[in-house]
Design an enzyme around this catalytic site. Structure first.
Site, PDB file in Angstrom:
ATOM      1  N   THR A 134      10.476 -26.774  30.170  1.00 16.84           N
ATOM      2  CA  THR A 134      10.941 -27.973  29.768  1.00 16.84           C
ATOM      3  C   THR A 134      11.767 -28.834  30.777  1.00 16.84           C
ATOM      4  OG1 THR A 134      13.101 -26.543  28.983  1.00 16.84           O
ATOM      5  CG2 THR A 134      11.132 -27.053  27.189  1.00 16.84           C
TER       6      THR A 134
ATOM      7  N   ALA B  48       3.129 -16.179  32.545  1.00 19.92           N
ATOM      8  CA  ALA B  48       2.467 -16.284  31.457  1.00 19.92           C
ATOM      9  C   ALA B  48       3.395 -16.716  30.174  1.00 19.92           C
ATOM     10  CB  ALA B  48       1.766 -14.860  31.013  1.00 19.92           C
TER      11      ALA B  48
ATOM     12  N   HIS C 157       6.233 -37.220  18.522  1.00 21.85           N
ATOM     13  CA  HIS C 157       6.844 -37.757  17.296  1.00 21.85           C
ATOM     14  C   HIS C 157       8.073 -37.787  17.547  1.00 21.85           C
ATOM     15  CE1 HIS C 157       3.761 -37.033  14.497  1.00 21.85           C
ATOM     16  NE2 HIS C 157       3.317 -35.992  15.178  1.00 21.85           N
TER      17      HIS C 157
END
Ligand SMILES: CC(C)(COP(=O)(O)OP(=O)(O)OC[C@H]1O[C@@H](n2cnc3c(N)ncnc32)[C@H](O)[C@@H]1OP(=O)(O)O)[C@@H](O)C(=O)NCCC(=O)NCCS
Length: 200
Positions: A130, A125, A83
């Site tokens: 990004t 973990a 989105h």
């Protein structure tokens, strides 16, 4: 293992030789290709990879994973936001994800759009990745940051070595299954349903 618990949606979805996908009924593996535009969208996984229960890979554009990679349980890899931040009803931005050979992604990590992870690197973990991670690096955290680089003098053993002696590998896996499941019986399973006791 338990391939009926692997869910495929769309395509193309390619997987290399000797890839191990472990899926369970309560934690399915999902590979979804939902193209952003015509002729876009693919998932390609290399040879000798390990994909654990709960892994989800979603591609609007391209997710390419090299050889010998290990993807731990509940890792989520996607090349799209799905989105737009302003227009919540548009498909949003996508950018290819590339995971090079011999990368190990730890339990529950999230790999976001546009990320490249260089060969041999390890993702801790629970990390949220990004930005891109160079080769031979251990990175972790939210957002993931480099923690250390590998000593170039230490040899890294890879999953393909497991298959150099595959009859023996099959035997070992069989023994492991027997050990894990020993004591499991039909009557024991029925008893635990009707007369559960502490330690079941
Ligand atoms: C990333 C990892 C490999 C690092 O292990 P390590 O080399 O032994 O590193 P250390 O435990 O010495 O930690 C080094 C630093 O990184 C931090 N760190 C380690 N793992 C982290 C993680 N997942 N997220 C955030 N920070 C992490 C530690 O807190 C430590 O910080 P400090 O120096 O400020 O104290 C390990 O922590 C990890 O996450 N392994 C994944 C295991 C897994 O998911 N297995 C699934 C089976 S396939």
């Amino acid at each position: 293992m338990k391939p009926w618990n692997v869910r495929l949606f769309g395509g193309p979805i390619e997987m290399g030789r000797y890839a191990n996908v472990i899926a369970t009924s309560d934690n399915k593996v999902r590979f979804s290709v939902w193209p952003e535009k015509k002729n876009m969208g693919r998932i390609k996984i290399g040879d000798y990879c390990l994909i654990c229960p709960g892994v989800r890979i979603g591609a609007a554009n391209s997710v390419v994973i090299g050889d010998n990679c290990m993807i731990a349980s509940n890792v989520d890899i996607t090349d799209s936001d799905w989105h737009d931040i302003y227009n919540r009803i548009s498909p949003g931005v996508s950018s290819p994800v590339t995971i090079e050979d011999n990368v190990w992604i730890g339990y529950g990590a999230i790999i976001c759009k546009g990320v490249s992870i260089g060969a041999n690197s390890v993702i801790g973990a629970g990390s949220v990745v990004t930005g891109s991670v160079p080769p031979n690096t251990v990175a972790a955290g939210n957002p993931a940051r480099a923690l250390k680089t590998f000593d170039p003098d230490v040899k890294i053993s890879k999953r393909d070595a497991l298959f150099s002696d595959h009859p023996n590998f099959d035997k070992k896996m069989d023994m492991l299954d027997r050990e894990m499941l020993q004591g499991n019986t039909l009557s024991g399973w029925l008893r635990h349903l009707f007369f559960p006791k502490k330690g079941d």
